[in-house]
Design an enzyme around this catalytic site. Structure first.
Site, PDB file in Angstrom:
ATOM      1  N   ASP A  31       0.868  -1.192   0.000  1.00  0.00           N
ATOM      2  CA  ASP A  31       0.000   0.000   0.000  1.00  0.00           C
ATOM      3  C   ASP A  31       0.897   1.232   0.000  1.00  0.00           C
ATOM      4  O   ASP A  31       1.893   1.278   0.726  1.00  0.00           O
ATOM      5  CB  ASP A  31      -0.875  -0.015   1.269  1.00  0.00           C
ATOM      6  CG  ASP A  31      -2.061   0.931   1.171  1.00  0.00           C
ATOM      7  OD1 ASP A  31      -3.202   0.471   1.290  1.00  0.00           O
ATOM      8  OD2 ASP A  31      -1.838   2.155   0.980  1.00  0.00           O
ATOM      9  N   ALA A  73      -6.154  -2.193  -3.913  1.00  0.00           N
ATOM     10  CA  ALA A  73      -5.574  -0.853  -4.128  1.00  0.00           C
ATOM     11  C   ALA A  73      -6.208  -0.184  -5.339  1.00  0.00           C
ATOM     12  O   ALA A  73      -6.334  -0.792  -6.402  1.00  0.00           O
ATOM     13  CB  ALA A  73      -4.061  -0.973  -4.334  1.00  0.00           C
ATOM     14  N   TYR A 140     -14.134   6.711 -13.203  1.00  0.00           N
ATOM     15  CA  TYR A 140     -13.886   5.697 -12.171  1.00  0.00           C
ATOM     16  C   TYR A 140     -14.590   4.388 -12.540  1.00  0.00           C
ATOM     17  O   TYR A 140     -13.999   3.301 -12.439  1.00  0.00           O
ATOM     18  CB  TYR A 140     -14.383   6.202 -10.805  1.00  0.00           C
ATOM     19  CG  TYR A 140     -14.369   5.146  -9.729  1.00  0.00           C
ATOM     20  CD1 TYR A 140     -13.186   4.769  -9.096  1.00  0.00           C
ATOM     21  CD2 TYR A 140     -15.550   4.503  -9.340  1.00  0.00           C
ATOM     22  CE1 TYR A 140     -13.177   3.789  -8.111  1.00  0.00           C
ATOM     23  CE2 TYR A 140     -15.548   3.528  -8.354  1.00  0.00           C
ATOM     24  CZ  TYR A 140     -14.356   3.168  -7.742  1.00  0.00           C
ATOM     25  OH  TYR A 140     -14.349   2.190  -6.774  1.00  0.00           O
TER      26      TYR A 140
HETATM   27  N1  LIG Z   1     -15.887   1.666  -0.506  1.00  0.00           N
HETATM   28  C1  LIG Z   1     -16.790   1.257  -1.383  1.00  0.00           C
HETATM   29  O1  LIG Z   1     -17.992   1.473  -1.208  1.00  0.00           O
HETATM   30  C2  LIG Z   1     -16.374   0.485  -2.615  1.00  0.00           C
HETATM   31  C3  LIG Z   1     -17.367   0.081  -3.519  1.00  0.00           C
HETATM   32  C4  LIG Z   1     -16.991  -0.641  -4.645  1.00  0.00           C
HETATM   33  C5  LIG Z   1     -15.674  -0.967  -4.870  1.00  0.00           C
HETATM   34  N2  LIG Z   1     -14.713  -0.536  -3.993  1.00  0.00           N
HETATM   35  C6  LIG Z   1     -13.322  -0.923  -4.268  1.00  0.00           C
HETATM   36  O2  LIG Z   1     -12.788  -1.510  -3.102  1.00  0.00           O
HETATM   37  C7  LIG Z   1     -11.383  -1.265  -3.036  1.00  0.00           C
HETATM   38  C8  LIG Z   1     -11.000  -0.704  -1.682  1.00  0.00           C
HETATM   39  O3  LIG Z   1     -11.647   0.565  -1.522  1.00  0.00           O
HETATM   40  P1  LIG Z   1     -11.746   1.310  -0.125  1.00  0.00           P
HETATM   41  O4  LIG Z   1     -13.107   1.867  -0.017  1.00  0.00           O
HETATM   42  O5  LIG Z   1     -11.218   0.457   0.942  1.00  0.00           O
HETATM   43  O6  LIG Z   1     -10.773   2.565  -0.384  1.00  0.00           O
HETATM   44  P2  LIG Z   1      -9.448   3.037   0.377  1.00  0.00           P
HETATM   45  O7  LIG Z   1      -9.032   4.315  -0.271  1.00  0.00           O
HETATM   46  O8  LIG Z   1      -9.665   3.042   1.842  1.00  0.00           O
HETATM   47  O9  LIG Z   1      -8.440   1.864   0.012  1.00  0.00           O
HETATM   48  C9  LIG Z   1      -7.620   1.871  -1.129  1.00  0.00           C
HETATM   49  C10 LIG Z   1      -6.197   1.606  -0.656  1.00  0.00           C
HETATM   50  O10 LIG Z   1      -5.353   1.509  -1.802  1.00  0.00           O
HETATM   51  C11 LIG Z   1      -4.166   2.251  -1.541  1.00  0.00           C
HETATM   52  N3  LIG Z   1      -3.632   2.666  -2.834  1.00  0.00           N
HETATM   53  C12 LIG Z   1      -4.161   3.566  -3.708  1.00  0.00           C
HETATM   54  N4  LIG Z   1      -3.375   3.674  -4.787  1.00  0.00           N
HETATM   55  C13 LIG Z   1      -2.332   2.828  -4.608  1.00  0.00           C
HETATM   56  C14 LIG Z   1      -1.188   2.509  -5.388  1.00  0.00           C
HETATM   57  N5  LIG Z   1      -0.966   3.088  -6.578  1.00  0.00           N
HETATM   58  N6  LIG Z   1      -0.313   1.603  -4.890  1.00  0.00           N
HETATM   59  C15 LIG Z   1      -0.508   1.009  -3.684  1.00  0.00           C
HETATM   60  N7  LIG Z   1      -1.591   1.284  -2.914  1.00  0.00           N
HETATM   61  C16 LIG Z   1      -2.489   2.177  -3.372  1.00  0.00           C
HETATM   62  C17 LIG Z   1      -4.586   3.405  -0.661  1.00  0.00           C
HETATM   63  O11 LIG Z   1      -3.534   3.978   0.090  1.00  0.00           O
HETATM   64  C18 LIG Z   1      -5.637   2.722   0.220  1.00  0.00           C
HETATM   65  O12 LIG Z   1      -5.048   2.187   1.379  1.00  0.00           O
HETATM   66  C19 LIG Z   1     -11.056  -0.346  -4.198  1.00  0.00           C
HETATM   67  O13 LIG Z   1     -10.550  -1.126  -5.254  1.00  0.00           O
HETATM   68  C20 LIG Z   1     -12.415   0.245  -4.582  1.00  0.00           C
HETATM   69  O14 LIG Z   1     -12.468   0.602  -5.938  1.00  0.00           O
HETATM   70  C21 LIG Z   1     -15.024   0.187  -2.872  1.00  0.00           C
END
Ligand SMILES: NC(=O)c1ccc[n+]([C@@H]2O[C@H](COP(=O)([O-])OP(=O)(O)OC[C@H]3O[C@@H](n4cnc5c(N)ncnc54)[C@H](O)[C@@H]3O)[C@@H](O)[C@H]2O)c1
Length: 317
Positions: A31, A73, A140
């Site tokens: 991360d 991520a 997105y």
């Molecule tokens: N939260 C929701 O409702 C939701 C819904 C659908 C899909 N998602 C997907 O679930 C996953 C997790 O989302 P989340 O809500 O926990 O978001 P979040 O932002 O809390 O988690 C994403 C993590 O990825 C890390 N990250 C971002 N870019 C990076 C890179 N280039 N290299 C390494 N690490 C990187 C960030 O630091 C973060 O810790 C994502 O793929 C998101 O698209 C989330």
């Protein structure tokens, strides 16, 4: 199992890491902390602060030799994807391709990918099946959907098994107001600070809210089941933003006042409700939390975590 979790310092990823460790697995977290929080990373995981888009990733694979990869991520902010589509695509599309290359080179047994209901885009007000049309209405949505096609072709060319999980709106402890589907986090945090809540549009847009611990459980099940399938992870229930406001009011002790209504925003979908029959049948997944029990646990978290009380609560999604 030796499992790499990308985005393991994030909201959903950190819950997946905790569950993997509870179940006795070895976990490697990658991360870059762009939106994640190092405090969330379980101290029994091996943690690399690294960007999935950098060549450093290959070195980590070479050293750690993960058997499974759970890919969380991503750039997760819909509005940011519209402001900066290049960065969004670099992280979500190119970052996933780099990861797939490593999976191929280092003979990973399976990849589980976090996709999103944003892949469907605008639909009518009905339960959405995995076979429904995918017509994203934000960059997105495109950048979460495109890697699905790469993953499918990697599987075809290199026999890399996968499960693609399309999450509904995930909420729960550790969610920040910045990410995808942050409306619960924003409402609860603003309410606890006594601030007025903002609703974009008329509030009749619907979301399917799924609790983060249920999403983590789905990821663990997907390590062993649902090979080469796309599977929705949601409650198959729709809740309008106005209804959510009502449910949060009913939790008591939080003075919600009257919300301010602002014009709807680009990229925000109107209706979302994910059919979860495939998840029940193929993964044996069953959500343990309904909206009320999930909200109670989430509220408790925000009440006790000082850093989240002071969080930035500008946007509602
Ligand atoms: N939260 C929701 O409702 C939701 C819904 C659908 C899909 N998602 C997907 O679930 C996953 C997790 O989302 P989340 O809500 O926990 O978001 P979040 O932002 O809390 O988690 C994403 C993590 O990825 C890390 N990250 C971002 N870019 C990076 C890179 N280039 N290299 C390494 N690490 C990187 C960030 O630091 C973060 O810790 C994502 O793929 C998101 O698209 C989330």
């Amino acid at each position: 199992m030796r499992v790499m979790v990308t985005g393991g310092a994030g909201f959903i990823g950190s819950h997946i890491v905790d569950l993997l460790i509870t179940e006795g697995h070895e976990v490697i977290v990658v991360d870059n902390l762009s939106t994640g929080n190092k405090e969330f990373v379980n101290n029994r995981a091996t943690f690399y602060v690294a960007n999935i888009c950098s060549p450093q990733l290959e070195g980590i694979f070479s050293k750690e030799k993960p058997e499974y990869v759970i890919h969380q991520a991503a750039q997760v902010d819909v509005a940011k994807s519209i402001q900066d589509p290049v960065f969004d695509a670099q992280t979500n599309i190119l970052g996933t391709i780099r990861l797939l290359e490593c999976c191929r080179k280092f003979n990973v047994r399976k990849i589980v990918y976090a996709s999103s209901c944003a892949a469907y885009g605008e639909t009518d007000d009905r339960s959405i099946k995995e076979s429904s049309m995918t017509e994203p209405i934000s960059y997105y949505g495109i950048s979460k959907h495109t890697p699905e096609r790469y993953i499918q072709l990697y599987s075809q060319f290199y026999k890399l098994p996968f499960t693609i999980l399309r999450y509904a709106n995930v909420y729960g402890p550790r969610h920040t107001p910045k990410g995808e589907g942050g409306v619960v986090a924003i409402f609860l945090q603003k309410a606890l600070k006594g601030e007025q809540l903002t609703i974009y549009g008329n509030g009749e847009q619907t979301r399917d809210f799924v609790f983060v611990k249920d999403v983590a459980a789905a990821n663990l099940l997907a390590l062993g089941k649902g090979n080469n399938e796309i599977i929705n992870i949601g409650l198959n229930q729709k809740t309008s933003i106005n209804q959510l406001f009502g449910v949060i009011s009913s939790l008591g002790e939080i003075p919600l006042g009257v919300p301010v209504y602002l014009p709807a925003r680009n990229g925000d979908i109107l209706y979302s409700q994910l059919n979860n029959t495939k998840a029940l049948q193929l993964l044996g997944w069953k959500p343990r939390y309904d909206l009320l029990s999930g909200l109670k646990e989430t509220k408790q978290f925000y009440e006790t975590e000082e850093s989240f009380k002071a969080g930035d609560t500008d946007e509602q999604k």
